[in-house]
Design an enzyme around this catalytic site. Structure first.
Site, PDB file in Angstrom:
ATOM      1  N   CYS A  12       0.908  -1.282  -0.054  1.00  0.00           N
ATOM      2  CA  CYS A  12       0.044   0.138  -0.059  1.00  0.00           C
ATOM      3  C   CYS A  12       0.997   1.497  -0.050  1.00  0.00           C
ATOM      4  O   CYS A  12       2.170   0.988  -0.340  1.00  0.00           O
ATOM      5  CB  CYS A  12      -1.053  -0.221   1.173  1.00  0.00           C
ATOM      6  SG  CYS A  12      -0.321   0.313   2.962  1.00  0.00           S
ATOM      7  N   ARG A  18      -3.609  -0.477   5.327  1.00  0.00           N
ATOM      8  CA  ARG A  18      -4.071  -1.730   4.429  1.00  0.00           C
ATOM      9  C   ARG A  18      -3.210  -2.854   4.389  1.00  0.00           C
ATOM     10  O   ARG A  18      -3.497  -3.961   4.907  1.00  0.00           O
ATOM     11  CB  ARG A  18      -4.292  -1.151   2.997  1.00  0.00           C
ATOM     12  CG  ARG A  18      -5.567   0.062   3.246  1.00  0.00           C
ATOM     13  CD  ARG A  18      -5.536   0.562   1.769  1.00  0.00           C
ATOM     14  NE  ARG A  18      -4.602   1.443   1.485  1.00  0.00           N
ATOM     15  CZ  ARG A  18      -4.449   2.262   0.474  1.00  0.00           C
ATOM     16  NH1 ARG A  18      -4.947   2.064  -0.519  1.00  0.00           N
ATOM     17  NH2 ARG A  18      -3.423   3.032   0.337  1.00  0.00           N
ATOM     18  N   ASP A 124      -8.159   3.631   1.223  1.00  0.00           N
ATOM     19  CA  ASP A 124      -7.246   3.807   2.360  1.00  0.00           C
ATOM     20  C   ASP A 124      -8.101   4.246   3.163  1.00  0.00           C
ATOM     21  O   ASP A 124      -8.762   5.385   3.180  1.00  0.00           O
ATOM     22  CB  ASP A 124      -6.114   4.921   1.964  1.00  0.00           C
ATOM     23  CG  ASP A 124      -5.286   4.885   2.820  1.00  0.00           C
ATOM     24  OD1 ASP A 124      -5.103   4.331   3.862  1.00  0.00           O
ATOM     25  OD2 ASP A 124      -4.073   5.700   2.470  1.00  0.00           O
TER      26      ASP A 124
END
Length: 157
Positions: A12, A18, A124
């Site tokens: 990420c 994440r 996100d």
């Protein structure tokens, strides 16, 4: 993709929300799947500052799921990580491009594509409510179930 996946790298941006949460979920699912229990899962970020802990939201929702992110420390994605990984799964298109630029284009996939969904980014949750983190965790859990199923199919033929 061959049946020889032994390592999965999840990517990420900051490697605090994440990808560490996804890595913990995937590792737990793999541990419950004897034929895949040897697969190593790691994570990194395209814009990470090395050494940051998991975000509070990811840490809390991981605990709710019986997962422990207390030892997680963020890592910047490097060419060496990309070269060493058998499979690289990214949360978004920008991460996919970045990993490709580091030499992983033949082993890099958007997570949602690899899981059989149609090419969308995992949003996100950084800086948002714990409820958004829970939604992200649920989405990642569903995606990881599909990743495990695919890895199992590919390994067992």
């Amino acid at each position: 993709m061959t049946s020889a996946v032994r390592s999965v790298l999840l990517v990420c941006t900051g490697n605090t929300c994440r990808s560490p949460l996804a890595a913990a979920i995937l590792a737990a699912r793999l541990a419950e799947t004897p034929a895949l229990s040897d697969v190593v899962v790691t994570s990194a970020g395209t814009g990470a500052r090395n050494g940051e802990p998991a975000s509070e939201g990811s840490y809390l929702v991981a605990l709710e799921r019986g997962l422990d992110l207390s030892a997680h420390r963020s890592r910047m994605l490097t060419r060496e990580m990309v070269v060493e990984a058998d499979l690289i799964l990214t949360m978004g298109g920008s991460h996919l491009r970045h990993a490709g630029e580091l030499g992983g284009s033949d082993r890099t996939h958007l997570l949602t594509d690899y899981a059989g969904e149609t090419g969308f980014d995992v949003e996100d949750p950084f800086g948002r409510s714990v409820e958004v983190y829970r939604e992200t965790a649920e989405q990642l859990d569903q995606l990881m179930a599909e990743v495990v199923a695919r890895l199992l199919r590919e390994r067992t033929g």
